[in-house]
Motif scaffolding. Structure first.
Motif, PDB file in Angstrom:
ATOM      1  N   TYR A   1       0.820  -1.220   0.000  1.00 36.02           N
ATOM      2  CA  TYR A   1       0.000   0.000   0.000  1.00 36.02           C
ATOM      3  C   TYR A   1       0.851   1.267   0.000  1.00 36.02           C
TER       4      TYR A   1
ATOM      5  N   PHE B   1       2.609   1.998  -3.929  1.00 38.27           N
ATOM      6  CA  PHE B   1       1.860   1.698  -5.149  1.00 38.27           C
ATOM      7  C   PHE B   1       2.127   2.712  -6.250  1.00 38.27           C
TER       8      PHE B   1
ATOM      9  N   VAL C   1      -6.164   7.127  -3.390  1.00 34.57           N
ATOM     10  CA  VAL C   1      -5.935   5.843  -2.717  1.00 34.57           C
ATOM     11  C   VAL C   1      -6.082   5.996  -1.206  1.00 34.57           C
TER      12      VAL C   1
ATOM     13  N   LYS D   1     -11.597   5.590  -0.628  1.00 34.59           N
ATOM     14  CA  LYS D   1     -12.352   4.358  -0.392  1.00 34.59           C
ATOM     15  C   LYS D   1     -13.760   4.634   0.120  1.00 34.59           C
TER      16      LYS D   1
ATOM     17  N   LYS E   1     -12.503   0.901  -5.819  1.00 34.95           N
ATOM     18  CA  LYS E   1     -11.461   0.770  -4.796  1.00 34.95           C
ATOM     19  C   LYS E   1     -10.080   1.113  -5.344  1.00 34.95           C
ATOM     20  N   ASP E   2      -9.794   0.647  -6.556  1.00 32.95           N
ATOM     21  CA  ASP E   2      -8.470   0.876  -7.143  1.00 32.95           C
ATOM     22  C   ASP E   2      -8.473   2.215  -7.878  1.00 32.95           C
TER      23      ASP E   2
ATOM     24  N   SER F   1      -5.771   2.748 -10.819  1.00 34.39           N
ATOM     25  CA  SER F   1      -6.125   2.159 -12.118  1.00 34.39           C
ATOM     26  C   SER F   1      -7.280   2.919 -12.764  1.00 34.39           C
TER      27      SER F   1
ATOM     28  N   ASN G   1      -5.957 -11.010 -11.538  1.00 38.00           N
ATOM     29  CA  ASN G   1      -5.467 -10.520 -10.256  1.00 38.00           C
ATOM     30  C   ASN G   1      -4.844 -11.652  -9.450  1.00 38.00           C
TER      31      ASN G   1
ATOM     32  N   SER H   1      -3.527  -8.427  -4.015  1.00 32.08           N
ATOM     33  CA  SER H   1      -4.170  -7.113  -3.877  1.00 32.08           C
ATOM     34  C   SER H   1      -3.823  -6.522  -2.522  1.00 32.08           C
TER      35      SER H   1
ATOM     36  N   GLU I   1      -5.087  -3.968  -1.379  1.00 28.96           N
ATOM     37  CA  GLU I   1      -6.287  -3.356  -0.817  1.00 28.96           C
ATOM     38  C   GLU I   1      -6.950  -4.272   0.211  1.00 28.96           C
TER      39      GLU I   1
END
Length: 652
Positions: free
Chosen positions: A393, A396, A444, A448, A532-533, A536, A589, A592, A594
């Motif tokens: 995290y 990233f 990020v 969320k 969430k991402d 991306s 994937n 992750s 996350e």
């Protein structure tokens, strides 16, 4: 070795001894149940064995686990060539992403019934020969692109020699007739800049003759002042509003500035990105080395989010395969720099020879942005490798920062092709990229569950889209200041309310309307679903805008009776095919950050290529190749115009 066992609240451990011909093994643990949360630990043969919840982390290597865990163990780390595999049930599931069930809260004996069925398998890891084969495969695969480039360059050399012997082709005046005379374009007195004079060029200017001073000098001439020192369009500053707002624009209208000045302006992109890369990369390398050291010293494998079923260590690195697979970005980025350098040298040679094709025909050649793109591709490989030293995290952004810059530079280059005089400066472009990277970090961290962030981001996104669209539509002549709202209202009132007239620049309007609809759709999607991402999601916005602009450019090019030569056509097809394959592997994937480390390991999968590389490594290989072909498309897309007069090349 394979063993099945029912693990209760009381810890258990097993002894494993390395066979003589095995140097490393992978301890795989599988369970059908997610909870209760457990810990798998690999410890040396010492007393006491740390097999309690409060001390299992004091010795050896360990992972938290829900349904799956995998630890690679090397014989060199154990003097007695044997180790304990220790299993401990944690008293609560918070570490694995769970919580105490509501039905048992307040029940003091609920944790006594915590049991888990585990299946333990110890299999030999890969041999050294697999490492050698993987390294050779990685380098030889991309060195083949060097051979292909040499072959194409050799074919071009042979063809140019033959053309030289036969006298070469005559420049195309855009109407099928050939001419070798200097271009003189005049506008009849009293005629409008917005009208097309069939008897003359639409450029409305006198292009430089062969012996003119503007076409001679070198780009490296130290006597050339910076653009900001004087007006490079003397006595026509007041005419910019007229020339750039003509209904039908041609390339000669937007390539009026001194070529040497403009080239120096674009070379600032190259020097600035080198500075950014150095200052960005040094602390990144220091940080990931610290992360890897902490993992090796503490044995805590919950710090880094690897695909543990395909993580092959080498030296101090825990997942060498994820780092090696980024070599393609570096090698292909360097190859692209060499290709651009060759074109730059040939272009300079033609300028020194006062070649009429170079000075008066085709798209003006400025290579600063291409050099910046090559450096960005190399740095993407370096920083992606740094991220995969210990993906988590906290780091990233290392993996995505230069992807934003690559997408932005490609859009700038595509726009600069037919708007060489009015493209954004390097300073404003990189400042914009810095803002985007800051937004990525904020997204990020706060994106969320924070509705206010998504509201603010959506507003910024929509306003930025409208502001950029206005600048593009009016070719930079619509000033952005405190009076912008009043001017925008007047334009809307006169064009849409007072008289609902057809847009003056229909092609640009279609592009910008579609582009704004796409960007507003992204903004609404983000506001409603809050993905969430966020990193991306933001990268997807950049990629979609780039693809939209590229599609518009190609459509307008074909619509203007221009053509695609074999090399850009091949590169375009290769780009589409390789990107499609790359995206397939990207969405597989395998981990992750996350989620909790234990939940992330549920997504781990075995290697799929040479027994060494996983799906994400294949994504690295293919994405590097796709980016390289994408760059070649931008580099060669307008090679068909090299023999077309600039006052016959339309702007869109």
């Amino acid at each position: 070795m394979k063993n099945s066992n029912t693990l209760s609240l009381f810890p258990q451990y097993f002894l494993y001894k390395f066979p003589p011909d095995v140097d490393s093994v992978i301890v795989k643990v599988v369970s059908k149940a997610v909870y209760p949360c457990s810990v798998v630990s690999i410890q040396d043969i010492v007393c006491p064995v740390y097999d309690l919840d409060h001390n299992v982390e004091f010795n050896g290597v360990y992972q938290s686990m829900t349904k799956q865990a995998a630890i690679t163990v090397q014989k060199k780390d154990f003097l007695e060539e044997q180790f304990f595999v220790v299993f401990v049930i944690k008293p609560e599931d918070y570490a694995c992403g769970g919580s105490v069930p509501a039905s048992v809260q307040g029940n003091e004996t609920w944790n006594l019934r915590r049991m888990k069925y585990l299946e333990v398998t110890v299999v030999p890891s890969i041999k050294e020969s697999v490492y050698v084969h993987a390294i050779l495969f990685s380098f030889l695969s991309f060195f083949s692109f060097y051979l292909g480039s040499l072959f194409v360059a050799f074919v071009h050399y042979i063809r140019s020699r033959r053309k030289g012997c036969s006298g070469g082709a005559s420049p195309d005046d855009g109407s099928g007739a050939a001419t070798s005379q200097p271009i003189t374009v005049s506008t009849a007195e009293g005629s409008s800049y917005g009208a097309i004079d069939e008897s003359s060029s639409s450029g409305g200017q006198q292009l430089s003759p062969l012996g003119s001073k503007a076409g001679c000098g070198s780009d490296t001439d130290s006597s050339v002042e910076e653009e900001s020192d004087f007006d490079t369009m003397p006595e026509i500053e007041s005419d910019k509003n007229v020339i750039r707002t003509k209904v039908f624009l041609y390339l000669s209208d937007l390539s009026r500035k001194d070529r040497r000045i403009v080239s120096k302006k674009y070379k600032i992109y190259f020097w600035n990105i080198i500075t950014i890369a150095v200052f960005y990369a040094l602390p990144v390398v220091q940080l990931v080395i610290t992360y890897q050291t902490v993992v090796n010293v503490t044995g805590n494998q919950d710090i880094c989010y690897y695909n543990f079923l395909c993580a092959h260590p080498l030296g101090v690195l825990s997942a060498f395969n994820n780092i090696l697979s980024n070599v393609g970005h570096v090698l292909l980025g360097f190859l692209f720099l060499l290709i651009v350098l060759r074109r730059d040298i040939l272009h300079r040679r033609c300028l020194d020879n006062k070649d009429i094709y170079t000075m008066e025909y085709g798209i003006p050649k400025h290579f600063g942005l291409f050099y910046a793109m090559g450096i960005a591709l190399m740095m993407e490989g370096v920083l992606s490798a740094c991220y995969h030293v210990c993906p988590n995290y906290s780091n990233f952004q290392f993996d995505t920062s230069f992807m934003y810059m690559i997408a932005g530079l490609c859009m700038l280059k595509l726009y600069q092709t037919r708007h060489p005089d009015i493209n954004a400066s390097a300073y404003s472009a990189y400042a914009s990229f810095a803002v985007v990277i800051c937004l990525a970090v904020l997204g990020v961290v706060f994106g969320k569950n924070s509705v206010w962030f998504w509201v603010l981001f959506s507003i910024v996104h929509v306003v930025a889209s409208l502001g950029l669209s206005t600048q593009i539509y009016y070719m930079g002549r619509f000033k952005i200041d405190l009076g912008i709202f009043r001017r925008a209202f007047m334009v809307l009132y006169t064009d849409c309310i007072q008289q609902c007239s057809r847009p003056m620049y229909m092609d640009r309007m279609v592009l910008l309307v579609v582009g704004n609809l796409v960007n507003w759709s992204f903004a609404i999607f983000g506001l409603v679903y809050r993905p969430k991402d966020f990193a991306s999601y933001l990268l997807g916005i950049f990629i979609c805008n780039l693809l939209l602009y590229l599609a518009f450019y190609v459509i307008m090019k074909l619509r203007s009776s221009e053509r695609l030569l074999p090399i850009p056509l091949f590169c375009s097809v290769a780009t589409a095919v390789v990107w499609a394959a790359a995206l397939y592997f990207f969405f597989q994937n395998l981990s992750s950050w996350e989620e909790t480390p234990a939940e992330s390991r549920e997504k781990n999968r075995p290697c799929i290529l040479l027994g060494f590389f996983d799906d994400h490594d294949v994504w690295h290989f293919l994405s590097a190749t796709a980016l390289f072909f994408s760059f070649l498309v931008l580099l060669t897309l307008d090679d068909d115009l090299d023999s077309v007069r600039r006052d016959r090349i339309p702007v869109f």
